[in-house]
Design a protein around this motif. Structure first.
Motif, PDB file in Angstrom:
ATOM      1  N   ASN A 163      25.073  53.057  39.206  1.00 37.00           N
ATOM      2  CA  ASN A 163      23.512  53.071  39.222  1.00 37.00           C
ATOM      3  C   ASN A 163      23.003  51.600  38.898  1.00 37.00           C
ATOM      4  O   ASN A 163      22.032  51.370  39.503  1.00 37.00           O
ATOM      5  CB  ASN A 163      22.984  53.904  38.130  1.00 37.00           C
ATOM      6  CG  ASN A 163      21.327  53.837  38.182  1.00 37.00           C
ATOM      7  OD1 ASN A 163      20.753  54.128  39.137  1.00 37.00           O
ATOM      8  ND2 ASN A 163      20.701  53.907  37.026  1.00 37.00           N
ATOM      9  N   ASP A 164      23.743  50.904  38.493  1.00 37.92           N
ATOM     10  CA  ASP A 164      23.358  49.527  37.847  1.00 37.92           C
ATOM     11  C   ASP A 164      23.665  48.480  39.140  1.00 37.92           C
ATOM     12  O   ASP A 164      24.632  47.786  38.851  1.00 37.92           O
ATOM     13  CB  ASP A 164      23.885  49.061  36.548  1.00 37.92           C
ATOM     14  CG  ASP A 164      23.433  48.051  35.707  1.00 37.92           C
ATOM     15  OD1 ASP A 164      22.417  47.313  36.506  1.00 37.92           O
ATOM     16  OD2 ASP A 164      23.620  47.753  34.877  1.00 37.92           O
TER      17      ASP A 164
ATOM     18  N   LEU B 157      28.740  49.422  27.919  1.00 41.61           N
ATOM     19  CA  LEU B 157      28.606  50.969  28.125  1.00 41.61           C
ATOM     20  C   LEU B 157      29.670  51.645  27.389  1.00 41.61           C
ATOM     21  O   LEU B 157      29.787  52.998  27.527  1.00 41.61           O
ATOM     22  CB  LEU B 157      28.985  51.185  29.509  1.00 41.61           C
ATOM     23  CG  LEU B 157      27.719  50.716  30.674  1.00 41.61           C
ATOM     24  CD1 LEU B 157      28.194  50.970  32.057  1.00 41.61           C
ATOM     25  CD2 LEU B 157      26.401  51.184  30.271  1.00 41.61           C
TER      26      LEU B 157
ATOM     27  N   GLU C 121      26.578  55.048  35.457  1.00 37.04           N
ATOM     28  CA  GLU C 121      25.470  53.964  34.909  1.00 37.04           C
ATOM     29  C   GLU C 121      26.385  52.898  36.053  1.00 37.04           C
ATOM     30  O   GLU C 121      25.545  51.951  36.381  1.00 37.04           O
ATOM     31  CB  GLU C 121      25.920  53.588  33.440  1.00 37.04           C
ATOM     32  CG  GLU C 121      25.104  54.361  32.593  1.00 37.04           C
ATOM     33  CD  GLU C 121      23.587  54.099  32.794  1.00 37.04           C
ATOM     34  OE1 GLU C 121      23.346  52.988  32.871  1.00 37.04           O
ATOM     35  OE2 GLU C 121      22.718  55.046  32.510  1.00 37.04           O
TER      36      GLU C 121
END
Length: 165
Positions: free
Chosen positions: A153-154, A94, A150
């Protein structure tokens, strides 16, 4: 989240400064290669890294062969499937979210501020720390917010890596 935020900020900012402040062979290719982690979903990278770094995987088998060990019990690297491994994996996937806005900010910063600092005999390290970094803080903070979202969310990659034991 703290680990991912800190590590993505360090990796993204340092890579952005490297490709904007220095001129070296392969810099143009590196500018684009640093964006490649965004092309692969995080959970696929998690499964790939685990396959490579597993005690029976190709990397540890190669290391054991080079060192002369016969079995996986004789030599074993630390388990990558942990919270530290998840933070490292998510950060390495990321960091381009920080790299892109920070690089854009470094490219559009007022060149006269950096030139004045150079004229006064300031080293590149001090120019980065005292001039460029304070001006790039808004871009860095916006860039870090995306990996943090992220990370929340991941669920797939973080759940897979953190539940390793």
């Amino acid at each position: 989240m703290a680990g991912v935020g800190a590590l993505t900020a360090v990796i993204g900012t340092s890579m952005a400064w490297l490709v904007t402040a220095y001129d070296f062979r392969g810099r143009r290719m590196l500018e684009w290669a640093l964006l490649l982690p965004l092309a692969v979903p995080t959970y696929i990278v998690a499964y790939t890294y685990l396959d490579l770094l597993h005690p029976l995987g190709s990397f540890q088998s190669l290391v054991r062969t080079i060192l002369g060990y016969d079995s996986p019990r004789a030599f074993r690297l630390p388990d990558i499937r942990s919270m530290t491994g998840a933070v490292l994996l998510l950060s390495l996937v990321l960091y381009p979210y920080v790299y892109l806005p920070t690089r854009a900010m470094f490219m559009t910063q007022a060149a006269n501020l950096i030139e004045v600092a150079r004229t006064l005999g300031t080293s590149r390290r001090l120019i980065f720390r005292r001039v460029a970094l304070p001006l790039a803080r808004p871009a860095i903070s916006v860039g870090v917010s995306l990996p943090l979202m992220e990370t929340l969310n991941d669920i797939g990659a973080s759940g897979f890596w953190a539940s390793g034991r």
